[in-house]
Motif scaffolding. Structure first.
Motif, PDB file in Angstrom:
ATOM      1  N   GLU A 241      42.893 -73.030 -45.658  1.00  0.00           N
ATOM      2  CA  GLU A 241      42.797 -71.635 -45.257  1.00  0.00           C
ATOM      3  C   GLU A 241      41.962 -70.825 -46.224  1.00  0.00           C
TER       4      GLU A 241
ATOM      5  N   THR B  85      35.937 -70.973 -47.528  1.00  0.00           N
ATOM      6  CA  THR B  85      35.059 -70.406 -46.514  1.00  0.00           C
ATOM      7  C   THR B  85      34.588 -71.517 -45.587  1.00  0.00           C
ATOM      8  N   ALA B  86      34.522 -71.219 -44.296  1.00  0.00           N
ATOM      9  CA  ALA B  86      34.069 -72.215 -43.328  1.00  0.00           C
ATOM     10  C   ALA B  86      32.648 -72.656 -43.659  1.00  0.00           C
TER      11      ALA B  86
ATOM     12  N   ARG C 114      29.655 -75.827 -30.931  1.00  0.00           N
ATOM     13  CA  ARG C 114      28.474 -75.042 -30.549  1.00  0.00           C
ATOM     14  C   ARG C 114      27.182 -75.791 -30.896  1.00  0.00           C
TER      15      ARG C 114
ATOM     16  N   ARG D 184      37.604 -73.216 -37.269  1.00  0.00           N
ATOM     17  CA  ARG D 184      36.297 -72.570 -37.157  1.00  0.00           C
ATOM     18  C   ARG D 184      35.170 -73.597 -37.318  1.00  0.00           C
ATOM     19  N   GLU D 185      35.395 -74.583 -38.162  1.00  0.00           N
ATOM     20  CA  GLU D 185      34.387 -75.631 -38.321  1.00  0.00           C
ATOM     21  C   GLU D 185      34.315 -76.516 -37.083  1.00  0.00           C
TER      22      GLU D 185
ATOM     23  N   GLU E 171      34.822 -75.374 -34.123  1.00  0.00           N
ATOM     24  CA  GLU E 171      34.072 -74.530 -33.195  1.00  0.00           C
ATOM     25  C   GLU E 171      32.579 -74.569 -33.510  1.00  0.00           C
ATOM     26  N   THR E 172      32.241 -74.565 -34.786  1.00  0.00           N
ATOM     27  CA  THR E 172      30.834 -74.644 -35.186  1.00  0.00           C
ATOM     28  C   THR E 172      30.204 -75.941 -34.702  1.00  0.00           C
TER      29      THR E 172
ATOM     30  N   TRP F  27      42.166 -73.156 -29.870  1.00  0.00           N
ATOM     31  CA  TRP F  27      42.851 -72.036 -30.495  1.00  0.00           C
ATOM     32  C   TRP F  27      44.263 -71.837 -29.962  1.00  0.00           C
TER      33      TRP F  27
ATOM     34  N   GLU G 248      42.969 -71.985 -39.766  1.00  0.00           N
ATOM     35  CA  GLU G 248      41.767 -71.269 -39.328  1.00  0.00           C
ATOM     36  C   GLU G 248      40.468 -71.910 -39.787  1.00  0.00           C
ATOM     37  N   ARG G 249      40.336 -72.253 -41.063  1.00  0.00           N
ATOM     38  CA  ARG G 249      39.044 -72.725 -41.554  1.00  0.00           C
ATOM     39  C   ARG G 249      38.583 -74.008 -40.856  1.00  0.00           C
TER      40      ARG G 249
ATOM     41  N   LEU H 142      37.242 -74.405 -26.327  1.00  0.00           N
ATOM     42  CA  LEU H 142      37.654 -73.544 -27.437  1.00  0.00           C
ATOM     43  C   LEU H 142      38.994 -72.873 -27.161  1.00  0.00           C
TER      44      LEU H 142
END
Length: 346
Positions: A6, A9-10, A339, A332-333, A335-336, A322, A328-329, A318
């Motif tokens: 957490e 940083t992502a 994408r 988010r990765e 999700e990155t 979620w 979270e971190r 996604l």
């Protein structure tokens, strides 16, 4: 208390993939070292570790390794250290590599990742045997981990392989059929590509000790995998060979019933009818005719339909991710990465 996952940083997609490769490569190398010498040579060539003679190479030819990254991040997203999922990540990558070796033989592709494919370098028989060796090695890696989730994970991976084989079989059968519809083409793509990405996410959760989250993470991976295939099919027609490592119009040359092709053929448009007349001819297509076919697919709406469908699947994936309230971190990765693999048709 804030966890390490957490508080960091992502990372960018490139950083995540480099990290994943660093985590999984030692396990892959250790596993490959257990193979007989002939199969070890083939495996190392496929992963880009050495050339056809076994001499080390600096060429980064092992691919992005998206699937191992999904397994590691899935474990981290449900609260575990990613290292617990290394056997799952390595097993998934070995299965994926098995499929690539066989796929290149079936498609007759002589180039992958800007290098000769395994069959082009060693022969068809050697490539088939090399793929078989990597498939069996994947299950050996899972069993050898002695993880409490290993047995169930082997069952899940076995089911994914059966789906993959079924999807690949349908893909080949479609080449000689003139009546392929869009729903069955989507099912083929789900099995050929979506299932293994879903399995990567599911095994990450299982090795993390969170089978309660395995189902939704599997669906996340499956939806992402289908979106990935849609974009890959676009690249198979319009992708830059300098980026894809494969010849331009390679899918059209093989008369693949890929998703943009089937979307165009079933569009009931003048361009779709013209494409059918061209695509179903017995004679090989010339370079000019391949260009015409690509233009007809675009005019019939196949390209736009694929892009729109990929975007819808990404959004659904996604939502699944979620919905489990992940850390979270790493989420988010994930999700990155999602994408990244659905935004490659540029």
């Amino acid at each position: 208390m804030t966890t390490t996952s957490e508080s960091r940083t992502a990372r960018t997609a490139g950083e995540v993939l480099a990290w994943s490769r660093g985590m999984v490569d030692p396990a892959l190398r250790s596993a490959v070292d257990t193979l007989p010498g002939s199969m070890r040579l083939i495996a190392g060539h496929h992963f880009g570790w050495w050339d056809e003679r076994g001499d080390p190479t600096d060429v980064a030819a092992g691919g992005k390794a998206i699937r191992p990254a999904l397994a590691l991040l899935a474990a981290e997203a449900v609260g575990a250290e990613p290292s617990v999922a290394v056997p799952a990540a390595a097993g998934i990558e070995l299965v994926h590599s098995f499929s690539l070796l066989h796929d290149d033989v079936m498609d007759g592709d002589r180039t992958r990742r800007h290098r000769p494919t395994t069959w082009a370098a060693f022969g068809v028989g050697a490539a088939i045997l090399g793929g078989d060796a990597l498939l069996t090695l994947a299950f050996d890696v899972l069993a050898g981990s002695e993880h409490p989730a290993a047995t169930e994970s082997m069952r899940r991976l076995s089911a994914a392989v059966q789906d993959l084989v079924d999807g690949q079989s349908a893909d080949i059968a479609f080449e000689t059929r003139a009546d392929v519809d869009l729903p069955e083409c989507l099912t083929m793509a789900e099995r050929k590509t979506g299932t293994l990405l879903g399995c990567a996410c599911e095994l990450g959760a299982r090795f993390a000790g969170r089978p309660d989250h395995a189902g939704r993470l599997r669906v996340f991976g499956e939806r992402l995998g289908l979106a990935f295939q849609l974009v890959d099919d676009l690249l198979g027609i319009w992708g830059d060979p300098k980026v894809t490592g494969k010849p331009i119009h390679s899918d059209l040359r093989h008369r693949k019933k890929s998703l943009p092709v089937v979307a165009a053929l079933t569009s009931d448009t003048p361009a779709g009818h013209s494409l059918a007349a061209l695509y179903h001819r017995d004679a090989p297509l010339s370079d000019d005719e391949l260009m015409d076919a690509a233009e007809l697919i675009e005019l019939a709406g196949g390209r736009v339909w694929c892009r729109r469908k990929a975007d819808e699947l990404l959004a659904d994936a996604l939502c699944q991710l979620w919905s489990i309230a992940p850390v979270e971190r790493p989420a988010r990765e994930l999700e990155t990465l999602a994408r990244l693999v659905t935004d490659r048709d540029h």
